[in-house]
Write an enzyme that holds these catalytic residues in place. Structure first.
Site: not given
Length: 151
Positions: A44, A46-48, A51
């Site tokens: 996803t 925002i998660c990308r 991280m």
């Protein structure tokens, strides 16, 4: 759901596998600080971004005596493919897949109705106690400079 962890609480020890299938045990990191950076789901945007930013800042965290770790409920093969697709160089992406979300739940960060953790940063001190915690709205990208400035 467990009550959300707060500053001063002891973090229950855990062992999770990283994207390469290696065990990472929290207690083995005693003597240094650990940043547990929870993200809801791999693949996803925002998660990308969360991280990737943490991987880009990895050396700055390590220079301050902090081991940053990314955590989500995604299974190891998904974490591996995702890490490779993002070009993750140093960051360990831990799989809190089974028992599903157990580490997130132990910290009060698991969102039962969604089946994944909230987005949060938990800074654990050298003795395994919470030094700082911040939970973000799911669509909010955490500011890691805020964390670095605390150190």
């Amino acid at each position: 759901m467990t009550e959300q962890i707060k500053v001063g609480d002891q973090v229950r020890d855990f062992t999770l596998k990283d994207q390469d299938g290696n065990d990472v045990t929290l207690s083995s990191l005693r003597g240094k600080k650990v940043l547990l950076s929870f993200h809801p789901l791999a693949w996803t945007p925002i998660c990308r971004d969360q991280m990737k930013a943490l991987d880009d800042l990895y050396d700055r965290f390590v220079a301050k005596g902090v081991e940053p770790l990314g955590l989500s409920v995604d299974p190891i093969p998904s974490k591996k493919a995702w890490a490779d697709s993002m070009g993750i160089r140093s960051l360990k992406l831990l799989s809190d897949f089974w028992p599903h979300g157990a580490v997130a739940d132990s910290l009060g960060l698991f969102i039962e109705k969604h089946g994944f953790s909230g987005r949060a940063n938990v800074l654990v001190d050298e003795e395994g106690r919470v030094q700082w915690v911040k939970v973000y709205e799911l669509k909010t990208l955490p500011d890691f400079e805020e964390v670095l400035n605390l150190l």
